[in-house]
Design an enzyme around this catalytic site. Sequence first.
Site, PDB file in Angstrom:
ATOM      1  CE  LYS A   1       0.807   1.220   4.500  1.00  0.00           C
ATOM      2  NZ  LYS A   1       1.667   2.339   4.872  1.00  0.00           N
TER       3      LYS A   1
ATOM      4  CG  ASP B   1      -1.088  -0.332   7.914  1.00  0.00           C
ATOM      5  OD1 ASP B   1      -1.906   0.552   8.225  1.00  0.00           O
ATOM      6  OD2 ASP B   1       0.138  -0.121   7.818  1.00  0.00           O
TER       7      ASP B   1
END
Length: 301
Positions: A12, A140
């Site tokens: 990401k 995350d």
Amino acid sequence: MTSTVVVRAPAKINLFLGCGERREDGFHELTTIYQAVSLYDELAAQPGAGDVTIEVRGDGARAVPDDDDNLAVRAARLLAAHAGVPADVHFVLDKGIPVAGGMAGGSADAAAALVACDALWGTGIPRGVLLELAAELGSDVPFSLHGGTALGTGRGEHLTEVLGHGQYHWVLALADGGLSTPSVYAELDRMRAVGGLHPWGSAERVMSALRAGDAAALGTALSNDLQPAALRLRPELRRTLEAGRELGAVGAVVSGSGPTVAFLVSTGAQAIDLAAALAGMGVCRTVRRAHGPVPGARIRD
Ligand code: ATP
């Protein structure tokens, strides 16, 4: 019966990372916009010898634990405990995401392990429950499962899909060595305590650029409250950021807690040119190209 399940999980980039004050539980309150990009870890899962084991290969593998500290191993144990099945799997993890690079590599592996073990063990855990288990493993991890582009609040684990258009072309400058996420947050707290750090950017600007599918607008809206702290710890990243801007990137930002630097360009051809130029300048260890958004952790066809 399935004998091996292979899952690919993406890295990401934080298009926006707004960091609030430190909470009582030690975490910071975040508002972040994540985008999953086409840089992947691949996790193969097969029946084990009565326990959870892992073998790690690829870029930076030596810096990744191959015991119970590995996030994929922790994810497998958590899923087994939740489902009431024996924790029995052997993983082969191929790292393509830079280790401790601010791109959520460990989180990607945890998400991959949840998907892989659910398929291997036939536990059929509903998606919503997998997301809850993911949040227990790390801030995350839910996003690594979710993929695409999403707004994260809380520690980053509460997700809302962000609607937008287009594919974005990224050039990633990978640094020598990693940066520890807790040390970057600690540096941010220190810098805030002495004053002089101002809030940067707005999530709304990023969202409106995404709605318009406008790479140039997105480039100028990229922002990350952790960047000043990462730059304080790794001053050489300034040169990397400047080099990419001078070479025509429409946006440049440290990814998450760094030290990876993400550059946004407008076309695939520009990404090739920028990657080649950066590699030639020696302002980073190596360069990767990626596009986003891409889906979250899923079984490879
Ligand atoms: P964060 O998600 O905190 O921003 P990061 O993306 O910067 O982290 P990771 O690649 O997730 O960094 O690695 C952070 C640390 O987590 C590593 O130094 C490593 O010791 C540990 N770790 C545990 N499991 C893994 C894994 N499967 N892959 C990579 N690192 C792992």
